[in-house]
Design an enzyme around this catalytic site. Structure first.
Site, PDB file in Angstrom:
ATOM      1  N   HIS A  31      -5.136 -35.742 151.573  1.00  0.00           N
ATOM      2  CA  HIS A  31      -4.674 -36.679 150.533  1.00  0.00           C
ATOM      3  C   HIS A  31      -3.378 -36.188 149.881  1.00  0.00           C
ATOM      4  O   HIS A  31      -2.675 -36.961 149.235  1.00  0.00           O
ATOM      5  CB  HIS A  31      -5.772 -36.815 149.478  1.00  0.00           C
ATOM      6  CG  HIS A  31      -5.864 -38.186 148.855  1.00  0.00           C
ATOM      7  ND1 HIS A  31      -5.420 -39.343 149.478  1.00  0.00           N
ATOM      8  CD2 HIS A  31      -6.370 -38.591 147.656  1.00  0.00           C
ATOM      9  CE1 HIS A  31      -5.645 -40.381 148.683  1.00  0.00           C
ATOM     10  NE2 HIS A  31      -6.217 -39.959 147.582  1.00  0.00           N
ATOM     11  N   ASN A  80      -4.601 -41.644 140.935  1.00  0.00           N
ATOM     12  CA  ASN A  80      -4.732 -43.032 140.477  1.00  0.00           C
ATOM     13  C   ASN A  80      -3.882 -43.369 139.261  1.00  0.00           C
ATOM     14  O   ASN A  80      -3.898 -44.501 138.789  1.00  0.00           O
ATOM     15  CB  ASN A  80      -6.214 -43.383 140.217  1.00  0.00           C
ATOM     16  CG  ASN A  80      -6.835 -42.523 139.137  1.00  0.00           C
ATOM     17  OD1 ASN A  80      -6.191 -41.614 138.619  1.00  0.00           O
ATOM     18  ND2 ASN A  80      -8.086 -42.780 138.803  1.00  0.00           N
ATOM     19  N   ASP A 105      -0.327 -40.487 152.195  1.00  0.00           N
ATOM     20  CA  ASP A 105      -1.224 -40.405 153.348  1.00  0.00           C
ATOM     21  C   ASP A 105      -1.790 -41.778 153.713  1.00  0.00           C
ATOM     22  O   ASP A 105      -1.954 -42.638 152.859  1.00  0.00           O
ATOM     23  CB  ASP A 105      -2.385 -39.452 153.029  1.00  0.00           C
ATOM     24  CG  ASP A 105      -3.194 -39.930 151.822  1.00  0.00           C
ATOM     25  OD1 ASP A 105      -2.626 -39.968 150.715  1.00  0.00           O
ATOM     26  OD2 ASP A 105      -4.377 -40.289 151.977  1.00  0.00           O
ATOM     27  N   ASN A 126      -5.058 -45.762 146.105  1.00  0.00           N
ATOM     28  CA  ASN A 126      -5.033 -45.791 144.636  1.00  0.00           C
ATOM     29  C   ASN A 126      -3.690 -45.348 144.047  1.00  0.00           C
ATOM     30  O   ASN A 126      -3.257 -45.869 143.016  1.00  0.00           O
ATOM     31  CB  ASN A 126      -6.159 -44.932 144.061  1.00  0.00           C
ATOM     32  CG  ASN A 126      -7.518 -45.572 144.252  1.00  0.00           C
ATOM     33  OD1 ASN A 126      -7.624 -46.795 144.333  1.00  0.00           O
ATOM     34  ND2 ASN A 126      -8.556 -44.753 144.344  1.00  0.00           N
TER      35      ASN A 126
END
Length: 213
Positions: A31, A80, A105, A126
């Protein structure tokens, strides 16, 4: 008939943002490949990154190889809320959204594959949802780096997906990382010199694998 969205003749990034999560436990995870990309650009261009509280992230500015002035950002707001940091920089420097290149990613692309686009939706990511919300538009370039799907992903198990994106690359995958990140630098440098649209030709057509080493 609706008129097609017209893109500027040449889209040249002025701010490059890599998405990821702060904290050591997220370091080197799939991530956080956006962070790894910006760290690689920082090393290549010798632009040091330092924590900037006003921009809610690690920030640096300098000259890109063969390009003009460039700004680098790693939001430290957690994924987020990435848009908060992006908006802090764009508001301060009065940068238009189309000058922001976001690197992140993508599970829908295999490892070694990249996708450069001038605009688009968040696709369930997000960090991108937050970026789009804070920039108030989808019309800004983005470079997606494939991280592949978890094994047996056909059952659409969310817990598998979460552990995959927050997991670290395997030893074999890690061997590919230097080649992949070097390719990302190439893509970004062409974007700066010739515009994002030109760079898309290279970025979207090649797959990086260990045979190139």
């Amino acid at each position: 008939m609706t008129e097609p969205v017209t893109q500027p003749a040449l889209v040249i990034p002025q701010l490059i943002v890599g998405l990821g999560n702060p904290e050591a436990k997220y370091d080197q995870t799939r991530h956080n490949i956006g962070f790894a990309a910006v760290e690689t650009l920082s090393r290549y261009w010798r632009i040091p990154l330092a924590e900037n509280r006003k921009f809610q992230g690690e920030y640096g500015e300098g000259m890109a190889s063969g390009g003009g002035k460039i700004r680098l950002l790693k939001p430290l707001t957690y994924m987020n809320r990435s848009g908060q940091a992006i908006q802090a920089v764009t508001s301060w420097y009065k940068l238009p959204p189309e000058s922001v290149l976001v690197i992140y990613d993508d599970m829908d692309l295999p490892l070694g594959k990249t996708r450069l686009r001038l605009s688009g939706s968040a696709g369930g990511h997000n960090g991108m949802k937050s970026a789009i919300a804070h920039l108030s538009t989808q019309n800004f370039p983005r470079l997606r780096i494939g991280i592949g799907k978890p094994k047996g992903a056909a059952n659409n198990d969310d817990s598998d997906a979460i552990s995959h994106v927050l997991g670290r690359f395997s030893a074999a995958e890690n061997q590919l990382m230097p080649l992949l990140l070097q390719f990302v630098v190439e893509c970004v440098e062409i974007s700066l010199k010739q515009g994002v649209e030109k760079a898309m030709n290279l970025c979207n057509s090649r797959t990086i694998n260990n045979s190139e080493s």
